[in-house]
Design an enzyme around this catalytic site. Structure first.
Site, mmCIF file in Angstrom:
data_model
loop_
_atom_site.group_PDB
_atom_site.id
_atom_site.type_symbol
_atom_site.label_atom_id
_atom_site.label_comp_id
_atom_site.label_asym_id
_atom_site.label_seq_id
_atom_site.Cartn_x
_atom_site.Cartn_y
_atom_site.Cartn_z
ATOM 1 N N GLU A 107 -12.462 -1.658 11.925
ATOM 2 C CA GLU A 107 -12.362 -0.839 10.531
ATOM 3 C C GLU A 107 -14.022 -1.807 9.731
ATOM 4 O O GLU A 107 -14.455 -0.680 9.258
ATOM 5 C CB GLU A 107 -10.773 -1.097 10.623
ATOM 6 C CG GLU A 107 -10.823 -0.590 8.633
ATOM 7 C CD GLU A 107 -9.165 -0.947 8.563
ATOM 8 O OE1 GLU A 107 -8.662 -1.214 8.710
ATOM 9 O OE2 GLU A 107 -9.871 -0.241 6.343
ATOM 10 N N ASP A 128 -8.311 -8.963 4.174
ATOM 11 C CA ASP A 128 -8.246 -7.875 5.234
ATOM 12 C C ASP A 128 -8.818 -7.419 6.152
ATOM 13 O O ASP A 128 -10.475 -6.739 5.922
ATOM 14 C CB ASP A 128 -7.529 -6.671 4.060
ATOM 15 C CG ASP A 128 -7.326 -5.641 5.104
ATOM 16 O OD1 ASP A 128 -7.113 -5.410 5.905
ATOM 17 O OD2 ASP A 128 -7.476 -3.990 4.160
ATOM 18 N N GLU A 154 1.041 -1.241 -0.494
ATOM 19 C CA GLU A 154 -0.124 0.061 0.047
ATOM 20 C C GLU A 154 0.976 1.189 0.414
ATOM 21 O O GLU A 154 0.447 2.088 1.039
ATOM 22 C CB GLU A 154 -1.208 0.083 1.055
ATOM 23 C CG GLU A 154 -2.264 -1.560 1.421
ATOM 24 C CD GLU A 154 -2.879 -1.089 2.622
ATOM 25 O OE1 GLU A 154 -2.994 -0.643 3.094
ATOM 26 O OE2 GLU A 154 -4.159 -1.818 1.780
HETATM 27 C C1 BDP Z 1 -6.077 -1.584 5.719
HETATM 28 C C2 BDP Z 1 -6.192 -1.043 6.332
HETATM 29 C C3 BDP Z 1 -5.246 -0.019 6.565
HETATM 30 C C4 BDP Z 1 -4.054 -0.229 7.178
HETATM 31 C C5 BDP Z 1 -3.945 -1.403 5.792
HETATM 32 C C6 BDP Z 1 -3.074 -2.702 7.329
HETATM 33 O O1 BDP Z 1 -7.656 -0.131 5.582
HETATM 34 O O2 BDP Z 1 -5.812 1.585 7.093
HETATM 35 O O3 BDP Z 1 -2.642 0.262 7.056
HETATM 36 O O4 BDP Z 1 -5.168 -2.581 6.868
HETATM 37 O O5 BDP Z 1 -3.376 -3.440 7.865
HETATM 38 O O6 BDP Z 1 -7.374 -2.545 6.417
HETATM 39 O O7 BDP Z 1 -1.024 -2.283 6.343
#
Ligand code: BDP
Length: 738
Positions: free
Chosen positions: A426, A398, A324
């Site tokens: 979340e 996720d 990401e």
């Molecule tokens: C996702 C979240 C994000 C996190 C990412 C992670 O939306 O904010 O940075 O996971 O785990 O679910 O690195």
């Protein structure tokens, strides 16, 4: 002569309006418990209210007439304080401090080597394990001597909290013989907290870490945090966001980290930091962060030396790399293996751990996102340094409301895996929805991976026993913030509690944990305990049904992940779009992960692959995770897929209504403030559950072109209405990544 009442009516009571007086009378009678903040508030599960059951109270008072302990050092001082304060409050009388270990009605607290020989000889101390403890009654009745012992202070600390919990939850003390030890080495919270006190995916206020006033000002909350965690057996905390900021590794911030570590230490908690892979460039002035570059290697080594000189028991680094948008070794054409081993080498001389996250997927990889982490990491099994752990999210996508387990569990045999759960909700309704997460955790941990034949549960991977790893662990993304009650939703405390207890023993059952939490937080009234326990356990399936039933996943609106957005399909990365996951079309819905599709099923051991891949045996809850099916597909019930979907959504909505009604049946048995808080939140949850159902069914109807099934309440609004909803200030959204 006029007699004075021994309890003169205080002036403030006289001035109170009439309707408050009955409430005060109830409080005075101990029927509703009043402490600052009330139940499920700041005191968490550590309230230690007076034991209500008279027979038990009598037995406890007899058993704990006195304590023999000679507190040495900060951890033992904590133990002494907790036991004297806790017992004093639970029993309504303080046990006396006894100068010798002799006599009766006595609690003896000492590490095994300090116990009197005549006591030692009566105990099987060779059964004690590291961090474990023994609570054992040696004689009963008036001669009662109860021993709390352990190999080291940490074990004693955990034993002290367990002892107090026995009383809080009204367990008999007669004949107690409780030997326990953690099953995992690393029991860890991950804070996604930024240095500016925002919290990524945090819904309970600002970060509790006030970096600006550290190290000079030590907020008393830090010790309360450490205490709460220690009471569960949590022994590690990562205080910074995985989307890391290199600044925390600079000298002024390390002084602040040192101060925090000092607060955690007596409570047996090691502090970890997230390490930004590009830190050598950002704060080190180097031109590269290439893990094979000698200057980069030297920079990390000297950084590790600097940290350990300040914090000798520093835990190590957690790293999110090439995920990401985060920097990582692949920026330099190097692998995750090379990146992880380089950092591990810097930490190894100091006994530090390197926790590398497997949450990796790439926009340049066209294969199913659910497959990518497995493909990336499995080839490296056996090649990581001994101090590397791979941290794997519970599912392959996720933290969705429901996912099958991540295929790396059990498949990665030579590398210790850390389970990563999300405690902050979340994807499960933020801090607004009541969803008891330990039920989700249990579901995952009890899943059999079949990697070593039957019984290869995820719990056995996580506790290290499946492949004989001594390093093992469980991490939870914290739901903690500066809110008065720590977690926003009062019942979010139960998720923190349940996570901690499961990290200690991944084999524990959600029902038992619900009961422990209720009893120690809300009280022991049997009807109340049973009612809330059922409500908690039911809440897990409810959220799946009203958000994403039958294996649907990632239908969240973009960015903030608040509410439904199954129509979103315009984001630059394909796998960030909900349409990627549901694959709805006039022909059907669902992601084909069988051999005719992405073949993600092949990443599981054969019995599981067969079970999921075969329509006859695929559990309904994973149907659309693994299969793309026509709208008129016949379910086992005989209903069409379309009808079944609508009815599952409806079931979710009905469950929340039922949970609300159950909660309302408890009015008068719950402290009014807590009762109202939860009731208001449940009302919002009901509305949001309906919103999910209505928006998703309206959207899917544009493909199925079928009428809503009988029994499903028709949507309240048009699809355009749901699509028009915008939430620019939804909480927890990434402020900035650095
Ligand atoms: C996702 C979240 C994000 C996190 C990412 C992670 O939306 O904010 O940075 O996971 O785990 O679910 O690195």
């Amino acid at each position: 002569m006029k007699l004075r009442s021994p309890f003169p009516c205080p002036l403030f009571v006289k001035r109170l309006p009439g309707r408050v007086l009955p409430l005060l009378a109830l409080l005075a009678a101990g029927m509703l418990r009043a402490q600052p903040g009330g139940a499920a508030s700041y005191d968490l599960w550590l309230r230690f209210d007076r034991v209500q059951n008279p027979a038990l109270l009598g037995a406890y008072r007899e058993a704990f007439g006195g304590i023999w302990m000679d507190p040495q050092g900060p951890t033992q001082q904590v133990i002494w304080d907790e036991l004297t304060r806790g017992l004093g409050s639970l029993l309504g009388q303080s046990p006396e401090k006894r100068p010798t270990p002799n006599g009766s009605n006595l609690l003896l607290v000492a590490t095994a080597d300090k116990l009197p020989p005549e006591v030692r000889s009566q105990l099987s101390l060779d059964q004690l394990r590291e961090e474990g403890f023994l609570i054992r009654q040696l004689q009963a009745g008036a001669n009662s001597r109860l021993v709390l012992t352990a190999l080291e202070d940490k074990g004693l600390l955990y034993g002290a909290y367990r002892l107090l919990r026995l009383l809080q939850t009204e367990r008999p003390i007669a004949g107690v013989n409780l030997l326990d030890a953690p099953k995992t080495a690393l029991r860890m919270l991950n804070h996604w907290d930024n240095l500016d006190r925002t919290v990524e995916r945090g819904y309970a206020g600002a970060s509790i870490w006030n970096w600006h006033t550290l190290p000079g000002y030590i907020d008393p909350r830090y010790a309360d945090y450490a205490r709460a965690n220690a009471s569960l057996g949590i022994n590690a905390t990562v205080v910074t966001n995985v989307n890391a900021n290199a600044l925390v590794l600079t000298a002024p911030y390390l002084e602040k980290v040192k101060a925090l570590a000092g607060v955690m230490r007596p409570y047996g908690i090691r502090l970890f930091l997230t390490a930004r892979f590009s830190a050598p460039i950002e704060i080190g002035g180097l031109a590269t962060a290439d893990p094979l570059d000698p200057a980069v290697i030297a920079w990390w080594q000297s950084k590790a030396d600097e940290i350990y000189a300040l914090i000798p028991d520093f835990g190590g680094f957690v790293v999110k790399a090439n995920s990401e948008g985060q920097p990582g070794p692949q920026n330099y054409g190097r692998s995750h293996l090379e990146g992880a081993n380089m950092l591990a080498d810097a930490l190894a001389p100091h006994g530090g751990l390197l926790i590398w996250r497997a949450f990796v997927y790439s926009e340049h990889d066209p294969t199913d996102r659910a497959k990518q982490a497995y493909s990336e990491f499995l080839p490296y099994d056996g090649q990581f340094r001994d101090n590397v752990l791979l941290q794997v999210k519970n599912g392959p996508i996720d933290f969705q409301p429901r996912e099958p387990v991540h295929p790396l569990f059990g498949a990665m045999k030579k590398t210790p895996l850390v389970m990563e759960f999300q405690i902050t909700k979340e994807y499960l309704g933020f801090a607004t929805h009541l969803v008891f997460l330990p039920k989700l955790f249990e579901e995952v941990l009890q899943t059999d991976t079949w990697q070593q034949g039957e019984g290869s549960t995820v719990a056995r991977v996580v506790d290290g026993s499946l492949y004989g790893h001594t390093l093992s662990g469980m991490a939870g993304v914290a739901n903690i913030g500066s809110d008065l009650n720590w977690t926003g939703h009062p019942f979010g405390q139960a998720d923190w509690y349940g996570f901690g207890r499961l990290a200690w023993d991944p084999g524990l059952k959600a029902g038992a944990l619900a009961e422990e939490w209720i009893r120690s937080t809300l009280g022991n009234d049997p009807e109340m305990v049973e009612t809330i326990k059922k409500l908690l356990l039911d809440s897990r399936e409810a959220v799946v049904n009203y958000m994403m039933p039958l294996g649907l996943h990632h239908l969240f609106d973009t960015g903030h992940h608040y509410g439904p957005g199954p129509w979103v399909g315009n984001l630059s990365r394909p796998e960030w779009n909900p349409v990627y996951y549901h694959q709805a079309s006039p022909e059907g819905v669902g992601f084909d992960r069988t051999p005719t599709g992405s073949n993600a099923v092949a990443q599981y051991a054969l019995p599981l692959a067969n079970k999921y891949g075969n329509l006859d045996s695929c559990p309904e809850e994973f149907l659309l995770w693994f299969h793309h099916l026509p709208w008129d597909y016949r379910m086992k019930s005989g209903a069409t897929l379309w009808d079944a979907l609508g009815l599952k959504y409806q079931e979710g909505v009905e469950s929340v209504r039922q949970i609300t009604a159950t909660w309302e049946s408890l009015q008068g048995k719950i402290e009014p403030e807590l009762y109202q808080q939860v009731q208001m939140l449940l009302n919002i949850q009901q509305e949001e559950a309906r919103w999910w159902k209505d928006a998703c069914m309206r959207y899917f109807q544009t493909f199925s072109k079928l009428p809503f099934p009988e029994g499903m309440e028709p949507p309240q609004h048009s699809l355009e209405y749901y699509q028009s909803l915008k939430f620019p200030y939804a909480p927890g959204t990434r402020p900035s990544w650095n």
